[in-house]
Motif scaffolding. Structure first.
Motif, PDB file in Angstrom:
ATOM      1  N   GLU A  15       0.830  -1.206   0.000  1.00 43.16           N
ATOM      2  CA  GLU A  15       0.000   0.000   0.000  1.00 43.16           C
ATOM      3  C   GLU A  15       0.863   1.254   0.000  1.00 43.16           C
ATOM      4  OE1 GLU A  15      -3.649   2.014   2.622  1.00 43.16           O
ATOM      5  OE2 GLU A  15      -2.486   0.335   3.417  1.00 43.16           O
ATOM      6  N   ALA A  16       1.969   1.216   0.730  1.00 44.78           N
ATOM      7  CA  ALA A  16       2.840   2.381   0.825  1.00 44.78           C
ATOM      8  C   ALA A  16       3.532   2.697  -0.495  1.00 44.78           C
ATOM      9  CB  ALA A  16       3.889   2.165   1.911  1.00 44.78           C
ATOM     10  N   ASP A  17       3.743   1.674  -1.331  1.00 42.50           N
ATOM     11  CA  ASP A  17       4.467   1.871  -2.586  1.00 42.50           C
ATOM     12  C   ASP A  17       3.547   1.977  -3.802  1.00 42.50           C
ATOM     13  OD1 ASP A  17       6.860   1.824  -1.270  1.00 42.50           O
ATOM     14  OD2 ASP A  17       7.275  -0.294  -1.672  1.00 42.50           O
ATOM     15  N   PHE A  18       2.248   1.769  -3.621  1.00 42.02           N
ATOM     16  CA  PHE A  18       1.303   1.779  -4.741  1.00 42.02           C
ATOM     17  C   PHE A  18       1.214   3.170  -5.366  1.00 42.02           C
ATOM     18  CE2 PHE A  18      -3.012   2.766  -6.182  1.00 42.02           C
ATOM     19  CZ  PHE A  18      -3.140   1.856  -7.226  1.00 42.02           C
ATOM     20  N   LEU A  19       1.231   3.214  -6.709  1.00 44.06           N
ATOM     21  CA  LEU A  19       1.098   4.481  -7.415  1.00 44.06           C
ATOM     22  C   LEU A  19      -0.193   4.542  -8.228  1.00 44.06           C
ATOM     23  CD1 LEU A  19       2.145   7.219  -8.224  1.00 44.06           C
ATOM     24  CD2 LEU A  19       3.575   6.135  -9.968  1.00 44.06           C
ATOM     25  N   SER A  20      -0.425   3.561  -9.115  1.00 38.69           N
ATOM     26  CA  SER A  20      -1.618   3.630  -9.964  1.00 38.69           C
ATOM     27  C   SER A  20      -1.834   2.308 -10.669  1.00 38.69           C
ATOM     28  CB  SER A  20      -1.468   4.749 -10.997  1.00 38.69           C
ATOM     29  OG  SER A  20      -2.572   4.780 -11.892  1.00 38.69           O
ATOM     30  N   ASP A  21      -3.094   2.044 -11.023  1.00 40.10           N
ATOM     31  CA  ASP A  21      -3.426   0.906 -11.875  1.00 40.10           C
ATOM     32  C   ASP A  21      -3.484   1.317 -13.345  1.00 40.10           C
ATOM     33  OD1 ASP A  21      -3.613  -1.181 -10.046  1.00 40.10           O
ATOM     34  OD2 ASP A  21      -5.698  -0.744  -9.548  1.00 40.10           O
ATOM     35  N   SER A  22      -3.274   2.595 -13.620  1.00 43.42           N
ATOM     36  CA  SER A  22      -3.351   3.103 -14.989  1.00 43.42           C
ATOM     37  C   SER A  22      -2.030   2.894 -15.719  1.00 43.42           C
ATOM     38  CB  SER A  22      -3.682   4.597 -14.987  1.00 43.42           C
ATOM     39  OG  SER A  22      -4.923   4.852 -14.362  1.00 43.42           O
ATOM     40  N   VAL A  23      -2.113   2.872 -17.052  1.00 39.28           N
ATOM     41  CA  VAL A  23      -0.921   2.895 -17.900  1.00 39.28           C
ATOM     42  C   VAL A  23      -0.860   4.287 -18.530  1.00 39.28           C
ATOM     43  CG1 VAL A  23       0.096   2.013 -20.038  1.00 39.28           C
ATOM     44  CG2 VAL A  23      -0.858   0.429 -18.369  1.00 39.28           C
ATOM     45  N   TYR A  24       0.327   4.863 -18.554  1.00 42.04           N
ATOM     46  CA  TYR A  24       0.504   6.207 -19.073  1.00 42.04           C
ATOM     47  C   TYR A  24       1.234   6.149 -20.422  1.00 42.04           C
ATOM     48  CZ  TYR A  24      -0.762   7.190 -14.287  1.00 42.04           C
ATOM     49  OH  TYR A  24      -1.429   7.213 -13.089  1.00 42.04           O
ATOM     50  N   HIS A  25       1.346   7.305 -21.047  1.00 39.53           N
ATOM     51  CA  HIS A  25       1.936   7.351 -22.386  1.00 39.53           C
ATOM     52  C   HIS A  25       2.699   8.660 -22.535  1.00 39.53           C
ATOM     53  CE1 HIS A  25       2.046   7.960 -26.793  1.00 39.53           C
ATOM     54  NE2 HIS A  25       1.987   6.658 -26.880  1.00 39.53           N
ATOM     55  N   TYR A  26       3.845   8.594 -23.212  1.00 35.75           N
ATOM     56  CA  TYR A  26       4.575   9.821 -23.521  1.00 35.75           C
ATOM     57  C   TYR A  26       4.550  10.051 -25.026  1.00 35.75           C
ATOM     58  CZ  TYR A  26       7.976  13.526 -23.890  1.00 35.75           C
ATOM     59  OH  TYR A  26       8.576  14.721 -24.175  1.00 35.75           O
ATOM     60  N   ASP A  27       4.005  11.192 -25.424  1.00 37.34           N
ATOM     61  CA  ASP A  27       3.910  11.597 -26.827  1.00 37.34           C
ATOM     62  C   ASP A  27       5.166  12.396 -27.159  1.00 37.34           C
ATOM     63  OD1 ASP A  27       3.392  12.932 -29.215  1.00 37.34           O
ATOM     64  OD2 ASP A  27       1.264  13.169 -28.800  1.00 37.34           O
ATOM     65  N   SER A  28       6.055  11.794 -27.932  1.00 43.49           N
ATOM     66  CA  SER A  28       7.362  12.411 -28.198  1.00 43.49           C
ATOM     67  C   SER A  28       7.277  13.583 -29.162  1.00 43.49           C
ATOM     68  CB  SER A  28       8.326  11.359 -28.758  1.00 43.49           C
ATOM     69  OG  SER A  28       7.824  10.793 -29.943  1.00 43.49           O
ATOM     70  N   ASP A  29       6.203  13.694 -29.922  1.00 45.28           N
ATOM     71  CA  ASP A  29       6.036  14.841 -30.828  1.00 45.28           C
ATOM     72  C   ASP A  29       5.458  16.044 -30.102  1.00 45.28           C
ATOM     73  OD1 ASP A  29       7.077  13.527 -33.007  1.00 45.28           O
ATOM     74  OD2 ASP A  29       5.132  12.796 -33.712  1.00 45.28           O
ATOM     75  N   ASP A  30       4.429  15.807 -29.307  1.00 48.07           N
ATOM     76  CA  ASP A  30       3.781  16.906 -28.594  1.00 48.07           C
ATOM     77  C   ASP A  30       4.322  17.096 -27.185  1.00 48.07           C
ATOM     78  OD1 ASP A  30       2.207  17.381 -30.781  1.00 48.07           O
ATOM     79  OD2 ASP A  30       0.525  16.174 -30.074  1.00 48.07           O
ATOM     80  N   HIS A  31       5.245  16.206 -26.758  1.00 45.44           N
ATOM     81  CA  HIS A  31       5.896  16.314 -25.448  1.00 45.44           C
ATOM     82  C   HIS A  31       4.864  16.299 -24.315  1.00 45.44           C
ATOM     83  CE1 HIS A  31       9.248  17.368 -27.999  1.00 45.44           C
ATOM     84  NE2 HIS A  31       8.635  18.455 -28.406  1.00 45.44           N
ATOM     85  N   ILE A  32       3.990  15.304 -24.342  1.00 38.77           N
ATOM     86  CA  ILE A  32       2.915  15.217 -23.358  1.00 38.77           C
ATOM     87  C   ILE A  32       2.983  13.875 -22.627  1.00 38.77           C
ATOM     88  CG2 ILE A  32       0.419  15.170 -22.984  1.00 38.77           C
ATOM     89  CD1 ILE A  32       0.087  16.923 -25.438  1.00 38.77           C
ATOM     90  N   PHE A  33       2.989  13.956 -21.289  1.00 39.64           N
ATOM     91  CA  PHE A  33       2.847  12.773 -20.443  1.00 39.64           C
ATOM     92  C   PHE A  33       1.398  12.728 -19.981  1.00 39.64           C
ATOM     93  CE2 PHE A  33       2.579  11.149 -16.061  1.00 39.64           C
ATOM     94  CZ  PHE A  33       3.078   9.864 -16.243  1.00 39.64           C
ATOM     95  N   GLU A  34       0.713  11.598 -20.229  1.00 39.38           N
ATOM     96  CA  GLU A  34      -0.708  11.501 -19.930  1.00 39.38           C
ATOM     97  C   GLU A  34      -1.089  10.031 -19.837  1.00 39.38           C
ATOM     98  OE1 GLU A  34      -2.657  13.217 -23.403  1.00 39.38           O
ATOM     99  OE2 GLU A  34      -1.220  12.188 -24.689  1.00 39.38           O
ATOM    100  N   LYS A  35      -2.311   9.769 -19.412  1.00 37.70           N
ATOM    101  CA  LYS A  35      -2.813   8.399 -19.454  1.00 37.70           C
ATOM    102  C   LYS A  35      -2.843   7.915 -20.898  1.00 37.70           C
ATOM    103  CE  LYS A  35      -5.849   7.898 -15.420  1.00 37.70           C
ATOM    104  NZ  LYS A  35      -7.258   7.670 -15.009  1.00 37.70           N
TER     105      LYS A  35
END
Length: 464
Positions: A273-293
């Motif tokens: 529980e102390a180390d849990f961050l998220s159940d989501s997968v994120y994505h980095y868009d290298s053209d638009d420089h966006i970190f998002e789900k």
């Protein structure tokens, strides 16, 4: 047998006996990541910092065996003496004075929902379903993880905006705990002392030097772009824990839902529980420089496909393709006129010879163009009244247009048109002769080349 409050007071008394010149008190500790507890704090005379013990595990040992009460309390008192002697000595203004504190800022990312109540009192930046919070490292030569959380009260004392706090935290993080990116095979080799020599893995491990709260690398824009250059384009970000994340190149080898299933499985079985961050997968868009789900990225691509080199999603239907000298087969094609024309090789004609709500889409000029005779159409008496020339489709009918065949319709019309036919003129009439299966197999190489609709993939095309 003591209850928890009685055990807590007995512990405070025993520690005070061990450390008569130290302030010992019962302390409620509110921490992020579900680690809040009631414990015992010890603060040596003249010290500006205190150390706090979580008494919960010791109370559980006492409940399991009350006869060990004296030994358990003695162990806590002994530990308190050692910790008290190691409490770092530092000037309080190294925390309260912003000019002194800002060069020792570090970032931590935590999930929003489990920490929602505490975040109300903490300056933070929300990114999708995670929050970035800020800590000040304490000058402790033996423990680089000794930090104090920046609260709204402390931020007011600093007299700076939350935006300035974030910018300074990024700069301090880069200077004191720079990001680290290693291939998983390299990590495994290091962990095994060089015993394993593995090929490069599709997974890369991203953290910070020291490893503590390493998932904060997701908030370092320059690092994310450098990682994209190294991996060769866009990539998925898997939240391994608050201390590290995994990067996987978005090259079509993995699907978001597949990765999300993997993340949920690991979180449920391997991550505390102390180390849990998220159940989501994120994505980095290298053209638009966006970190998002990753799901947010997919929605963005779907809304503006022309900006990402992706074709707009097309409506499709599953129908039966009947070709000369071939067994019928289900195909998925588009619903537009040009899709139907491509399937039959020319302008279309539609007939409705059956009671079932289906239509036959055929080449309007098939006979005039000399296309191969395909299947016979028969009346209720089984007499041939027409022959379709060229490939045709059996399509379902909706209230407004063509649509997919139901499973029952697909089965019924596959059986109806299963056997290819050859035609022989008999006087003024024509006779249809079923083609044996072994003859059909020999005709496979003569199969018409009908374009098939490829699945639309919501990812950007690589630049050539």
């Amino acid at each position: 047998m003591m209850n928890f409050d009685e055990f807590l007071e007995a512990t405070r008394t025993r520690v005070q006996e061990e450390l008569p010149d130290t302030q010992v008190k019962i302390q409620q500790v509110n921490k992020l990541q579900g680690e809040s507890y009631v414990g015992i704090s010890v603060q040596p005379e003249g010290a500006v910092a205190a150390a706090t013990f979580n008494i919960g595990p010791a109370f559980e040992r006492y409940q399991a065996d009350p006869s060990q009460e004296s030994a358990i309390l003695d162990k806590i008192a002994s530990d308190a003496r050692q910790v008290s002697a190691a409490i770092p000595v530092f000037e309080v203004n190294s925390i309260t004075d912003y000019e002194s504190a800002k060069s020792h800022l570090v970032m931590q990312v935590v999930p929003v929902e489990p920490n929602k109540e505490m975040l109300e009192n903490i300056p933070h930046k929300t990114v999708e379903d995670i929050a970035v919070v800020y800590r000040v490292e304490l000058p402790h030569p033996e423990d680089s993880s000794a930090t104090t959380l920046v609260t709204n009260q402390l931020l007011d004392q600093y007299g700076v905006t939350s935006e300035q706090l974030h910018a300074d935290a990024v700069a301090a993080q880069l200077a004191n705990h720079p990001p680290v990116l290693k291939n998983m095979s390299e990590m495994m080799a290091e962990m095994s002392g060089g015993m394993f020599d593995m090929p490069e893995s599709p997974m890369w491990v991203a953290t910070v030097e020291g490893g503590m709260n390493g998932a904060s690398v997701t908030q370092l824009p320059d690092f994310l772009q450098e990682a994209a250059d190294r991996l060769g384009g866009d990539y998925f970000v898997l939240p391994s824990s608050v201390h590290e994340v995994l990067f996987i190149r978005d090259d079509g080898s993995f699907e978001r839902d597949q990765l999300e299933s993997m993340v949920r499985g690991v979180n449920a079985t391997e991550v505390s529980e102390a180390d849990f961050l998220s159940d989501s997968v994120y994505h980095y868009d290298s053209d638009d420089h966006i970190f998002e789900k990753a799901v947010t990225f997919e929605s963005r691509v779907a809304e503006s496909p022309e900006l990402y080199g992706a074709e707009p999603t097309r409506d499709t239907m599953t129908v039966l393709l009947v070709e000369p000298n071939q067994h019928p087969r289900p195909v998925e094609i588009g619903t537009e006129l040009e899709d139907l024309q491509a399937a039959v090789g020319g302008y279309i004609e539609v007939v409705y010879p059956f009671d079932e709500p289906v239509g036959l889409v055929m080449n309007e000029e098939g006979k005039l163009d000399g296309l191969t005779l395909n299947r016979a159409l028969r009346d209720d008496n089984g007499e041939i009244y027409d022959v379709v020339a060229g490939s045709f489709l059996v399509v379902g009918l909706t209230d407004e247009d063509f649509g997919s065949l139901s499973p029952d319709q697909m089965k019924a019309f596959e059986e109806k048109f299963h056997s290819p036919e050859v035609f022989v003129r008999m006087g003024r009439g024509i006779m249809a002769v079923p083609l044996p299966d072994e003859k059909v197999e020999k005709q496979q190489e003569k199969k018409l080349d009908v374009p098939e609709l490829k699945p639309h993939k919501k990812v950007k095309e690589e630049a050539l």
